[in-house]
Design a protein around this motif. Structure first.
Motif, PDB file in Angstrom:
ATOM      1  N   GLY A  30       0.778  -1.232   0.000  1.00  0.00           N
ATOM      2  CA  GLY A  30       0.000   0.000   0.000  1.00  0.00           C
ATOM      3  C   GLY A  30       0.814   1.289   0.000  1.00  0.00           C
ATOM      4  O   GLY A  30       0.246   2.382  -0.014  1.00  0.00           O
ATOM      5  N   THR A  31       2.142   1.179  -0.022  1.00  0.00           N
ATOM      6  CA  THR A  31       2.979   2.388  -0.038  1.00  0.00           C
ATOM      7  C   THR A  31       2.665   3.242  -1.269  1.00  0.00           C
ATOM      8  O   THR A  31       2.526   2.708  -2.380  1.00  0.00           O
ATOM      9  N   ILE A  32       2.514   4.548  -1.041  1.00  0.00           N
ATOM     10  CA  ILE A  32       2.295   5.481  -2.151  1.00  0.00           C
ATOM     11  C   ILE A  32       3.657   6.053  -2.547  1.00  0.00           C
ATOM     12  O   ILE A  32       4.372   6.603  -1.706  1.00  0.00           O
ATOM     13  N   HIS A  33       4.020   5.916  -3.812  1.00  0.00           N
ATOM     14  CA  HIS A  33       5.325   6.403  -4.278  1.00  0.00           C
ATOM     15  C   HIS A  33       5.147   7.731  -5.010  1.00  0.00           C
ATOM     16  O   HIS A  33       4.709   7.754  -6.156  1.00  0.00           O
ATOM     17  N   TYR A  34       5.475   8.824  -4.316  1.00  0.00           N
ATOM     18  CA  TYR A  34       5.356  10.159  -4.901  1.00  0.00           C
ATOM     19  C   TYR A  34       6.567  10.430  -5.783  1.00  0.00           C
ATOM     20  O   TYR A  34       7.683  10.019  -5.468  1.00  0.00           O
ATOM     21  N   GLN A  35       6.332  11.157  -6.873  1.00  0.00           N
ATOM     22  CA  GLN A  35       7.447  11.592  -7.720  1.00  0.00           C
ATOM     23  C   GLN A  35       7.384  13.102  -7.822  1.00  0.00           C
ATOM     24  O   GLN A  35       6.309  13.676  -8.025  1.00  0.00           O
ATOM     25  N   ASN A  36       8.515  13.761  -7.640  1.00  0.00           N
ATOM     26  CA  ASN A  36       8.544  15.224  -7.558  1.00  0.00           C
ATOM     27  C   ASN A  36       9.657  15.793  -8.439  1.00  0.00           C
ATOM     28  O   ASN A  36      10.606  15.087  -8.781  1.00  0.00           O
ATOM     29  N   PRO A  37       9.530  17.080  -8.779  1.00  0.00           N
ATOM     30  CA  PRO A  37      10.572  17.717  -9.596  1.00  0.00           C
ATOM     31  C   PRO A  37      11.914  17.754  -8.864  1.00  0.00           C
ATOM     32  O   PRO A  37      11.973  17.653  -7.646  1.00  0.00           O
ATOM     33  N   LYS A  38      12.970  17.922  -9.641  1.00  0.00           N
ATOM     34  CA  LYS A  38      14.329  17.986  -9.084  1.00  0.00           C
ATOM     35  C   LYS A  38      14.934  19.371  -9.274  1.00  0.00           C
ATOM     36  O   LYS A  38      14.619  20.070 -10.236  1.00  0.00           O
ATOM     37  N   MET A  39      15.814  19.710  -8.349  1.00  0.00           N
ATOM     38  CA  MET A  39      16.528  20.985  -8.448  1.00  0.00           C
ATOM     39  C   MET A  39      17.892  20.798  -9.100  1.00  0.00           C
ATOM     40  O   MET A  39      18.626  19.878  -8.747  1.00  0.00           O
ATOM     41  N   VAL A  40      18.210  21.700 -10.025  1.00  0.00           N
ATOM     42  CA  VAL A  40      19.557  21.797 -10.592  1.00  0.00           C
ATOM     43  C   VAL A  40      20.167  23.071 -10.018  1.00  0.00           C
ATOM     44  O   VAL A  40      19.619  24.162 -10.204  1.00  0.00           O
ATOM     45  N   VAL A  41      21.266  22.936  -9.278  1.00  0.00           N
ATOM     46  CA  VAL A  41      21.872  24.084  -8.605  1.00  0.00           C
ATOM     47  C   VAL A  41      23.252  24.350  -9.199  1.00  0.00           C
ATOM     48  O   VAL A  41      23.975  23.425  -9.560  1.00  0.00           O
ATOM     49  N   GLY A  42      23.589  25.640  -9.322  1.00  0.00           N
ATOM     50  CA  GLY A  42      24.883  25.973  -9.907  1.00  0.00           C
ATOM     51  C   GLY A  42      25.283  27.401  -9.637  1.00  0.00           C
ATOM     52  O   GLY A  42      24.585  28.142  -8.929  1.00  0.00           O
ATOM     53  N   CYS A  43      26.434  27.783 -10.168  1.00  0.00           N
ATOM     54  CA  CYS A  43      27.031  29.100  -9.912  1.00  0.00           C
ATOM     55  C   CYS A  43      27.276  29.868 -11.201  1.00  0.00           C
ATOM     56  O   CYS A  43      27.438  29.284 -12.266  1.00  0.00           O
ATOM     57  N   ILE A  44      27.329  31.191 -11.050  1.00  0.00           N
ATOM     58  CA  ILE A  44      27.873  32.082 -12.080  1.00  0.00           C
ATOM     59  C   ILE A  44      29.193  32.588 -11.492  1.00  0.00           C
ATOM     60  O   ILE A  44      29.228  33.640 -10.850  1.00  0.00           O
ATOM     61  N   PRO A  45      30.299  31.848 -11.663  1.00  0.00           N
ATOM     62  CA  PRO A  45      31.549  32.212 -10.989  1.00  0.00           C
ATOM     63  C   PRO A  45      32.216  33.400 -11.685  1.00  0.00           C
ATOM     64  O   PRO A  45      32.509  33.347 -12.879  1.00  0.00           O
ATOM     65  N   GLU A  46      32.437  34.470 -10.918  1.00  0.00           N
ATOM     66  CA  GLU A  46      33.004  35.698 -11.492  1.00  0.00           C
ATOM     67  C   GLU A  46      34.439  35.911 -11.037  1.00  0.00           C
ATOM     68  O   GLU A  46      34.785  35.653  -9.883  1.00  0.00           O
ATOM     69  N   TRP A  47      35.241  36.415 -11.961  1.00  0.00           N
ATOM     70  CA  TRP A  47      36.601  36.871 -11.654  1.00  0.00           C
ATOM     71  C   TRP A  47      36.792  38.164 -12.444  1.00  0.00           C
ATOM     72  O   TRP A  47      36.781  38.152 -13.655  1.00  0.00           O
ATOM     73  N   GLU A  48      36.902  39.282 -11.727  1.00  0.00           N
ATOM     74  CA  GLU A  48      36.909  40.600 -12.371  1.00  0.00           C
ATOM     75  C   GLU A  48      35.699  40.694 -13.319  1.00  0.00           C
ATOM     76  O   GLU A  48      34.595  40.454 -12.860  1.00  0.00           O
ATOM     77  N   ASP A  49      35.896  41.008 -14.603  1.00  0.00           N
ATOM     78  CA  ASP A  49      34.714  41.121 -15.477  1.00  0.00           C
ATOM     79  C   ASP A  49      34.433  39.839 -16.243  1.00  0.00           C
ATOM     80  O   ASP A  49      33.655  39.838 -17.204  1.00  0.00           O
ATOM     81  N   LYS A  50      35.074  38.749 -15.827  1.00  0.00           N
ATOM     82  CA  LYS A  50      34.931  37.490 -16.570  1.00  0.00           C
ATOM     83  C   LYS A  50      34.109  36.448 -15.798  1.00  0.00           C
ATOM     84  O   LYS A  50      33.996  36.491 -14.587  1.00  0.00           O
ATOM     85  N   ILE A  51      33.575  35.485 -16.567  1.00  0.00           N
ATOM     86  CA  ILE A  51      32.719  34.411 -16.056  1.00  0.00           C
ATOM     87  C   ILE A  51      33.362  33.068 -16.395  1.00  0.00           C
ATOM     88  O   ILE A  51      33.866  32.898 -17.501  1.00  0.00           O
ATOM     89  N   LEU A  52      33.306  32.138 -15.466  1.00  0.00           N
ATOM     90  CA  LEU A  52      33.869  30.807 -15.705  1.00  0.00           C
ATOM     91  C   LEU A  52      32.837  29.899 -16.369  1.00  0.00           C
ATOM     92  O   LEU A  52      31.726  29.725 -15.855  1.00  0.00           O
TER      93      LEU A  52
END
Lengths: 199, 199
Positions: A30-52
């Motif tokens: 009788g277990t109910i198996h829920y399915q949910n959205p996933k998070m994608v996490v990340g960075c905008i790494p800055e160095w002076e005026d540049k982006i990695l």
């Protein structure tokens, strides 16, 4: 999903009592198996005026460029996850700042959360999932070789906001049309008023 | 997790090739079953200077008050989810605004996202999961009868920011200490600088 991950019996798709959508429910325990959205996490790494950016060594979008980002893991916070992905994909250490880009991709059940970040040193190099890692000034960004729509939108808005000095976070929806010719609809939210008394 | 949800064979816990953490891997078909944190999405529904709260008719925290919020479902955006929960729990229609509160609860693998929202009319009533729904002025908030820590922190910060006119979003971590006497550590992020050239 065909079988119950708890007891191994077959599951059926039905609306449980008190619910209003179909779930996978175990025919034995009788277990109910829920399915949910996933998070994608990340960075905008800055160095002076540049982006990695990182060039992907894996599918999907092998060979294309992206910000360091990936699925959030259990036991971590969103910022922890953003820093971990940056370390794994670019061997780069960052101080993670504010949330900048929040993008919904409901057709693939993902929510992207991209944080501003300060690169702490220049000692970076490709991680196992990257072919190449480098800093880009705005004019050098490989717009036609970016891997994912939320990354492209985030970078586009980021450079626009940098020019105008706007400090708001940005959010939007990237939705697949379900017409004869499926294609992506990109909506950037005009942030509605901040609501509340006296506004 | 004991069995593969694809083929029904037993799973084992091991680090897949090219990965760096243990996953449930099927002993027969080889499917890797990833487990990820879930999003709880909700609203801070405003009407003039008042906020809508719901008294819970279900466990956990039956009888305590909360903002309308719940697990984000597949196929929806974060704002869609926040509006849906408000409709389900309070039969209330809202216009969803900006993200205000972002809280990480890594010990239970949840991320709360609470949006500012404008109540569109006063025709609300308890949904199936609520005993009671009503508007509260700040001085009426039942601080000792709130159901969840992220809700309490969000409301506390919300009223503070309303007083000062601060329009930033707020984020924090709510983490269970793993000492002899486990208790919750609540950290509100001092938002670090917005990073970038010229700042």
């Amino acid at each position: 999903m065909n079988y119950c991950s708890d007891c191994g019996a077959p599951v059926t798709l039905r609306v449980p009592e008190g619910d209003n959508r179909e779930r996978h429910v175990c025919s034995r325990c009788g277990t109910i198996h829920y399915q949910n959205p996933k998070m994608v996490v990340g960075c905008i790494p800055e160095w002076e005026d540049k982006i990695l950016l990182c060039r992907r060594a894996i599918q999907p979008r092998l060979g294309l460029w992206t910000l360091p980002a990936g699925f959030m893991e259990r036991g971590e916070t969103t910022r922890d996850g953003a820093a971990r992905e940056t370390l794994e994909e670019a061997n780069a250490r960052v101080q993670v700042g504010r949330l900048y880009g929040l993008f919904n991709l409901p057709h693939i059940d993902q929510v992207y959360m991209l944080f501003r970040a300060r690169l702490l040193d220049l000692d970076f190099s490709p991680g196992e999932e990257s072919l190449e890692v480098r800093l880009f000034a705005e004019r050098e960004i490989p717009w036609d070789e970016l891997a994912f729509h939320p990354i492209r939108e985030t970078l586009r808005l980021f450079f626009r906001d940098r020019l105008t000095g706007d400090r708001e976070m940005r959010s939007g929806d990237i939705v697949r049309d379900t017409g004869d010719e499926p294609r992506l609809q990109i909506t950037i939210h005009d942030e509605p008023p901040f609501y509340g008394a006296g506004e």
